[in-house]
Design an enzyme around this catalytic site. Structure first.
Site, mmCIF file in Angstrom:
data_model
loop_
_atom_site.group_PDB
_atom_site.id
_atom_site.type_symbol
_atom_site.label_atom_id
_atom_site.label_comp_id
_atom_site.label_asym_id
_atom_site.label_seq_id
_atom_site.Cartn_x
_atom_site.Cartn_y
_atom_site.Cartn_z
ATOM 1 N N ILE A 23 8.028 2.065 -11.070
ATOM 2 C CA ILE A 23 7.156 3.181 -11.423
ATOM 3 C C ILE A 23 7.084 4.204 -10.294
ATOM 4 O O ILE A 23 7.032 5.403 -10.544
ATOM 5 C CB ILE A 23 5.744 2.669 -11.790
ATOM 6 C CG1 ILE A 23 5.800 1.847 -13.084
ATOM 7 C CG2 ILE A 23 4.757 3.815 -11.943
ATOM 8 C CD1 ILE A 23 4.517 1.101 -13.403
ATOM 9 N N ARG A 43 8.016 -0.363 1.748
ATOM 10 C CA ARG A 43 8.472 -1.199 2.878
ATOM 11 C C ARG A 43 9.959 -1.034 3.152
ATOM 12 O O ARG A 43 10.397 -1.172 4.279
ATOM 13 C CB ARG A 43 8.161 -2.667 2.605
ATOM 14 C CG ARG A 43 6.680 -2.969 2.585
ATOM 15 C CD ARG A 43 6.406 -4.385 2.184
ATOM 16 N NE ARG A 43 6.918 -4.582 0.831
ATOM 17 C CZ ARG A 43 7.024 -5.731 0.222
ATOM 18 N NH1 ARG A 43 6.671 -6.833 0.833
ATOM 19 N NH2 ARG A 43 7.483 -5.813 -1.000
ATOM 20 N N TYR A 161 -5.091 -10.768 -7.805
ATOM 21 C CA TYR A 161 -4.509 -9.482 -8.205
ATOM 22 C C TYR A 161 -5.511 -8.741 -9.094
ATOM 23 O O TYR A 161 -5.814 -7.561 -8.871
ATOM 24 C CB TYR A 161 -3.197 -9.706 -8.946
ATOM 25 C CG TYR A 161 -2.605 -8.444 -9.527
ATOM 26 C CD1 TYR A 161 -1.853 -7.588 -8.722
ATOM 27 C CD2 TYR A 161 -2.793 -8.115 -10.864
ATOM 28 C CE1 TYR A 161 -1.310 -6.422 -9.248
ATOM 29 C CE2 TYR A 161 -2.255 -6.955 -11.404
ATOM 30 C CZ TYR A 161 -1.516 -6.114 -10.589
ATOM 31 O OH TYR A 161 -0.979 -4.961 -11.114
ATOM 32 N N LYS A 165 -7.473 -5.204 -8.316
ATOM 33 C CA LYS A 165 -7.325 -4.059 -9.219
ATOM 34 C C LYS A 165 -8.667 -3.650 -9.817
ATOM 35 O O LYS A 165 -8.901 -2.471 -10.083
ATOM 36 C CB LYS A 165 -6.291 -4.355 -10.306
ATOM 37 C CG LYS A 165 -4.872 -4.452 -9.761
ATOM 38 C CD LYS A 165 -4.470 -3.160 -9.060
ATOM 39 C CE LYS A 165 -3.010 -3.158 -8.662
ATOM 40 N NZ LYS A 165 -2.585 -1.866 -8.094
#
Length: 187
Positions: A23, A43, A161, A165
Site C-alpha cells: 500500500i 526499513r 496489533y 490500531k
C-alpha cells in the site's frame, strides 16, 4: 536524494511511511502522479531507492528515500531530523508503516508486543508531533493515519496489533478535534 528537478520545488510534499512495498508504494505513486514531491521511508533502503528512482523519472517529481525503522525507539525523531537536515518540509504525512505478529496472546513475548506498538502506534505518534509545528506555522497540512478494521473489532490471533490500531483510531480522532480550527486536517 533522487530527483528529476534541478531547481527547488514549489510543489507540496507528501511523506509516506512504509513506502517500500504494498500500500505504501501505491500511495506514493498516487501522490507523485498528482504532482506532489514525495519523501519515502521504510526499513529497506534498496527498495526505497528503487521506488524513488521510478517515481522521479515517471512523474518528474522530487522523490527522496530515507531509510528508517519507525519501530526503533526514537526512529520517528531520527526521521524528522533527516528531513530537517535536508531542508525539506511536509505538507501531507501518511502514516502507513505497520506490521503484526500472528499468534495467541500467551505465545507473544513482551518484546514482540512492544515492537508492534512502537511501529504501529508510537512511531506514528512521534511523526505527527514532529510535523505539527511546521504545519501549525503554515496554518495548513494534512495527516492521514492508516489503521485497520482490527482496531475496531479486534482479531483473534492478533491482539496486540488490534490494540495498537485501536490506539491509532482514537489518537487520530483526538488530533482531528484538537486541530479542527488550525487548517490542519487529520484523517
Amino acid at each position: 536524494m533522487t530527483t528529476a528537478n534541478t531547481h527547488a520545488s514549489t510543489r507540496q510534499t507528501a511523506l509516506i511511511t512504509g513506502a517500500s512495498a504494498g500500500i505504501g508504494v501505491d500511495l506514493a505513486e498516487c501522490f507523485a502522479r498528482d504532482g506532489y514531491d514525495v519523501i519515502l521511508t521504510a526499513r529497506s533502503e534498496p527498495a526505497l531507492r528503487e521506488v524513488a528512482e521510478r517515481l522521479a523519472s515517471t512523474y518528474r517529481v522530487q522523490a527522496t528515500p530515507l531509510a528508517q525503522d519507525l519501530g526503533e525507539i526514537g526512529g520517528g525523531a531520527k526521521l524528522a531530523q533527516q528531513i530537517r537536515e535536508r531542508g525539506l518540509h511536509v505538507d501531507v504525512l501518511v502514516n502507513n508503516a505497520g506490521f503484526g505478529y500472528a499468534g495467541a496472546v500467551e505465545d507473544m513475548t513482551i518484546d514482540e508486543a512492544r515492537h508492534q506498538f512502537e511501529t504501529n502506534f508510537f512511531g506514528m505518534h512521534r511523526l505527527c508531533r514532529a510535523v505539527l509545528p511546521q504545519m501549525r506555522a503554515r496554518r495548513t497540512g494534512r495527516i492521514v493515519n492508516m489503521s485497520s478494521i482490527g482496531g475496531k473489532e479486534g482479531n483473534a490471533g492478533a491482539a496486540c496489533y488490534a490494540a495498537a490500531k485501536a490506539g491509532v483510531i482514537a489518537l487520530t480522532k483526538a488530533f482531528g478535534k484538537e486541530l479542527a480550527m488550525t487548517g490542519i486536517r487529520v484523517n
